[in-house]
Design an enzyme around this catalytic site. Sequence first.
Site, PDB file in Angstrom:
ATOM      1  N   ASP A 150     -15.422  17.363  15.798  1.00 55.63           N
ATOM      2  CA  ASP A 150     -15.646  16.014  16.335  1.00 55.63           C
ATOM      3  C   ASP A 150     -16.228  16.085  17.743  1.00 55.63           C
ATOM      4  OD1 ASP A 150     -14.682  14.893  14.039  1.00 55.63           O
ATOM      5  OD2 ASP A 150     -12.694  14.429  14.837  1.00 55.63           O
ATOM      6  N   GLU A 162     -18.189  18.421  18.989  1.00 51.81           N
ATOM      7  CA  GLU A 162     -19.608  18.764  18.906  1.00 51.81           C
ATOM      8  C   GLU A 162     -20.428  17.567  18.420  1.00 51.81           C
ATOM      9  OE1 GLU A 162     -19.660  23.496  17.807  1.00 51.81           O
ATOM     10  OE2 GLU A 162     -18.764  22.105  16.361  1.00 51.81           O
ATOM     11  N   TYR A 163     -19.871  16.804  17.480  1.00 49.71           N
ATOM     12  CA  TYR A 163     -20.555  15.597  16.989  1.00 49.71           C
ATOM     13  C   TYR A 163     -20.732  14.604  18.139  1.00 49.71           C
ATOM     14  CZ  TYR A 163     -21.444  11.357  14.258  1.00 49.71           C
ATOM     15  OH  TYR A 163     -21.981  10.200  13.754  1.00 49.71           O
ATOM     16  N   SER A 200     -11.960  -9.912  -9.662  1.00 50.50           N
ATOM     17  CA  SER A 200     -10.757  -9.096  -9.616  1.00 50.50           C
ATOM     18  C   SER A 200     -10.671  -8.262 -10.890  1.00 50.50           C
ATOM     19  CB  SER A 200      -9.516  -9.984  -9.476  1.00 50.50           C
ATOM     20  OG  SER A 200      -9.456 -10.913 -10.534  1.00 50.50           O
ATOM     21  N   GLU A 258     -12.114   6.121 -11.584  1.00 48.61           N
ATOM     22  CA  GLU A 258     -12.231   6.209 -10.131  1.00 48.61           C
ATOM     23  C   GLU A 258     -10.881   5.937  -9.493  1.00 48.61           C
ATOM     24  OE1 GLU A 258     -16.557   4.223  -9.338  1.00 48.61           O
ATOM     25  OE2 GLU A 258     -15.040   2.976 -10.285  1.00 48.61           O
ATOM     26  N   LYS A 316      -8.154   4.241  -7.366  1.00 46.87           N
ATOM     27  CA  LYS A 316      -8.010   2.872  -6.854  1.00 46.87           C
ATOM     28  C   LYS A 316      -7.485   2.968  -5.415  1.00 46.87           C
ATOM     29  CE  LYS A 316      -6.172  -1.683  -7.994  1.00 46.87           C
ATOM     30  NZ  LYS A 316      -5.720  -1.995  -6.631  1.00 46.87           N
ATOM     31  N   ASP A 338      -6.399   1.889  -1.696  1.00 47.63           N
ATOM     32  CA  ASP A 338      -5.682   0.759  -1.109  1.00 47.63           C
ATOM     33  C   ASP A 338      -6.395   0.337   0.173  1.00 47.63           C
ATOM     34  OD1 ASP A 338      -3.762  -1.167  -0.868  1.00 47.63           O
ATOM     35  OD2 ASP A 338      -2.234   0.150  -0.041  1.00 47.63           O
ATOM     36  N   ARG A 397     -14.972  -9.701   0.325  1.00 48.35           N
ATOM     37  CA  ARG A 397     -14.857 -10.281  -1.010  1.00 48.35           C
ATOM     38  C   ARG A 397     -14.643 -11.791  -0.939  1.00 48.35           C
ATOM     39  NH1 ARG A 397     -10.993 -11.883  -4.650  1.00 48.35           N
ATOM     40  NH2 ARG A 397     -11.514 -11.564  -6.841  1.00 48.35           N
ATOM     41  N   GLU A 443     -14.908   0.067  -1.128  1.00 49.23           N
ATOM     42  CA  GLU A 443     -13.637  -0.172  -0.451  1.00 49.23           C
ATOM     43  C   GLU A 443     -13.681   0.433   0.948  1.00 49.23           C
ATOM     44  OE1 GLU A 443     -10.056  -2.183  -1.746  1.00 49.23           O
ATOM     45  OE2 GLU A 443     -11.921  -1.706  -2.780  1.00 49.23           O
ATOM     46  N   TYR A 486     -15.744   4.103   0.573  1.00 47.78           N
ATOM     47  CA  TYR A 486     -16.167   4.714  -0.684  1.00 47.78           C
ATOM     48  C   TYR A 486     -16.812   3.646  -1.556  1.00 47.78           C
ATOM     49  CZ  TYR A 486     -13.935   9.331  -0.313  1.00 47.78           C
ATOM     50  OH  TYR A 486     -13.601  10.619   0.044  1.00 47.78           O
ATOM     51  N   LYS A 496     -13.432   2.367 -16.301  1.00 45.88           N
ATOM     52  CA  LYS A 496     -14.562   1.489 -16.591  1.00 45.88           C
ATOM     53  C   LYS A 496     -15.375   2.054 -17.755  1.00 45.88           C
ATOM     54  CE  LYS A 496     -15.283   0.329 -11.698  1.00 45.88           C
ATOM     55  NZ  LYS A 496     -16.236   0.434 -10.558  1.00 45.88           N
ATOM     56  N   LYS A 512      -1.980   1.422 -12.676  1.00 47.49           N
ATOM     57  CA  LYS A 512      -1.283   1.598 -11.401  1.00 47.49           C
ATOM     58  C   LYS A 512      -0.051   2.469 -11.604  1.00 47.49           C
ATOM     59  CE  LYS A 512      -1.777  -1.754  -8.395  1.00 47.49           C
ATOM     60  NZ  LYS A 512      -1.681  -3.037  -7.666  1.00 47.49           N
ATOM     61  N   CYS A 518      32.419  -5.108  15.469  1.00 43.88           N
ATOM     62  CA  CYS A 518      30.978  -5.000  15.675  1.00 43.88           C
ATOM     63  C   CYS A 518      30.634  -3.688  16.373  1.00 43.88           C
ATOM     64  CB  CYS A 518      30.479  -6.185  16.497  1.00 43.88           C
ATOM     65  SG  CYS A 518      28.738  -6.064  16.977  1.00 43.88           S
ATOM     66  N   CYS A 553      29.346  -4.866  20.167  1.00 41.63           N
ATOM     67  CA  CYS A 553      30.196  -5.493  21.183  1.00 41.63           C
ATOM     68  C   CYS A 553      31.685  -5.263  20.969  1.00 41.63           C
ATOM     69  CB  CYS A 553      29.912  -6.992  21.257  1.00 41.63           C
ATOM     70  SG  CYS A 553      30.412  -7.901  19.764  1.00 41.63           S
ATOM     71  N   CYS A 610      29.129 -10.342  12.810  1.00 42.51           N
ATOM     72  CA  CYS A 610      29.788 -10.365  14.110  1.00 42.51           C
ATOM     73  C   CYS A 610      29.785 -11.811  14.587  1.00 42.51           C
ATOM     74  CB  CYS A 610      29.032  -9.477  15.098  1.00 42.51           C
ATOM     75  SG  CYS A 610      29.546  -9.707  16.817  1.00 42.51           S
ATOM     76  N   CYS A 627      27.078 -11.278  21.782  1.00 38.84           N
ATOM     77  CA  CYS A 627      26.865  -9.891  21.353  1.00 38.84           C
ATOM     78  C   CYS A 627      25.493  -9.389  21.818  1.00 38.84           C
ATOM     79  CB  CYS A 627      26.974  -9.797  19.841  1.00 38.84           C
ATOM     80  SG  CYS A 627      26.563  -8.173  19.181  1.00 38.84           S
TER      81      CYS A 627
END
Length: 714
Positions: free
Chosen positions: A32, A34-35, A81, A136, A138, A140, A159, A199, A249, A315, A339, A433, A436, A451, A456
Amino acid sequence: MPDPAQRVADLRREIEHHNRLYHVDAQPAISDREYDALLKQLQQLEAEHPDLVTPDSPTQRVGGEPIEGFRTVEHARPMMSIDNTYDEAELRAWFTRVTKGLGKKQAVDEDRDPELGSLFTHDDEEVNEHVEFILEPKIDGVAVSLRYEQGKLTLAASRGDGRQGDDITSNARTIRAVPLNLTDRTDEDVPGVLEVRGEIYMAHDEFKRINDRRREAGLEPFANPRNATAGTLKQLDPRAVAERRLRFYAHGRGEIAPDRFHTHSDLLEAVADWGIPVNPYTTRAKSFDEIWKAIQAFEDKRADLGYGTDGMVVKVNRYDHQDQLGYTAKAPRWCIAYKYAAEQAETTLLKVDWQVGKTGKLTPRATMEPVFVAGTTVKHATLHNADEIERLDLRLGDAVIIEKAGEIIPQVKKVVLDKRPKNAERITVPARCPSCGEPVERLEDEVAHRCINPECPAQFREKLIWFAARGQMDIEGLGEKMVDQLLDADLVHSFGDVYALHEHREKLLELERMGEKKADNLLAGIEQSKSRGLQRVLAGLGVRHLGSRTAQLLAEAFDDVDALLAATPAEIDLALSTGDLETKKKEQAKEKYQPGIAAQSVHDFLHSDAGRHVIEDLRAAGVDLRSQRSAKPQAADSPFAGKTIVLTGSLEHFDRKTLAEQLEALGAKVTGSVSKNTDLVIAGESPGSKLDKARDLGVETWDESQLLEALGKA
């Protein structure tokens, strides 16, 4: 001396090459640091030669001034969806419907284990007899559509409601995984119009980094990476988005012209060649057994990915087959998401602590041997109450199975009884408690132990966090960590002390990580909260049975806190009634009438020593304790008057409670469910089933831009 234009072009190609290696090929060749050095060289050259700056330069990802708001755009093709299932039998039934619907035979399993990531190495001969599928991960994250014209990114849209979304182009441009110019990355012909759906997501390590910084700043942490991603994309300042390292992605298509693609795998292979990331675990399958093996194989890899996934999307590969299968009202028939069940792990219960909430409620929290589950190391879990401990038959030293509900909140699911040690100790509710030392009681009609000491310290801590939170007094900067710092420094002992902090500015500056600007922002937030009005004050007091809805009804019925103090329990009960008032009055006339629990609780608190002190402290501090009805627009003149409205999805400019209050002040009735009596549904990001039902019923729907426009006219 090298030609500046040539050096700029070379640097851009080199930077984009490393972007591709990192985001598409998953084979980074430089660090990172060097980038960043390459990017800095390019920025310096462009600063010296501003005529060489182009909109698609890598340096332009992090630039740009804040925008005023998001415009609404129409999707060229709807973003629908996807149906989902958690059950193998339901997945098989879907597979059977698809093959029968296409008039194809079900392929026979040839004992071949599909190789994850084999999308581009699979035998690509034409399949006529059987149906081919693409699987593929899924992810999140947050769905988005990227539109390229002549190879250049021209639009990124959320969306939204599936037909319209927000123009988030300025924010998407900051994501390194999103190419700004496809023609610089490939020799292949890119369609004149190319819409790629996918996503945007946040990796676990970035989520942790952001939440650590938020805690340090005294802000509430994000609940999960998806919420953090959604919140980031709603930022009006692209520079703030650039600071959070979002990823992308691709997994679908929108409008493509000219469209030369016959299969989904063809499209994914092409976009990957053009430098748009495609998930490396995407694969093909021909039989149900291959589909199921791929799903099981990916489940074994999920924990090591470094980002959130909750299933696999299956799919139909050929687009003509997809067209033949068609769509239901809300989802394609050629696609389904399987899922996974919440991930579980076994560990050992070490101890149980009892935490005291804002109403005195004691909640048990388990401490366990640390165990890695669903992407994070877990050592604590809620046990809810004593009844839950008894139901689980839980004892100290037990081996327990835990899981993350929604892959977010750890929960103890069961005890492994055959591993119970002989010296396992029973768990008992403390008689006093833990904060207290005062007695703990349990009312006959309640599950919770409480309590009963209103002074408290633990209760006050939780009440102060609640009081300052967004849905109540909305005091910016007064989050959980700041509350702890103020309590540790002995600066606050009551709500009134919060409003006296301006007298102790020097002591504030002595707190850890407290600079001049942070202190001034906190004091400004405290001052602004004084004008929130009676409803917000009541909602923020942390009184049992006095939530935001109860506070709203009381603020509508009483002009100020003095009128409320003068009210009898019966009058408060009448104010809280949402039914037929005449019926309520007849009930009150009966000899054995008893006010409702909420009314009695409010009255008892206001007339207790603690309640009187709170009200007088706030009054002395200059907090507005009046109903704000007189300051609100007249409901009869508003476009919302008389309408029944449902809110759904995440909104950028509002929290739900505040918006509901504002709409009801303008004459609307805000409800939680869509029915034939609903007049309007206001939908934000990821609206869910409420929006689908509204469309089915023909109910009018608005996005946030329409809402803002209407409120501007109210």
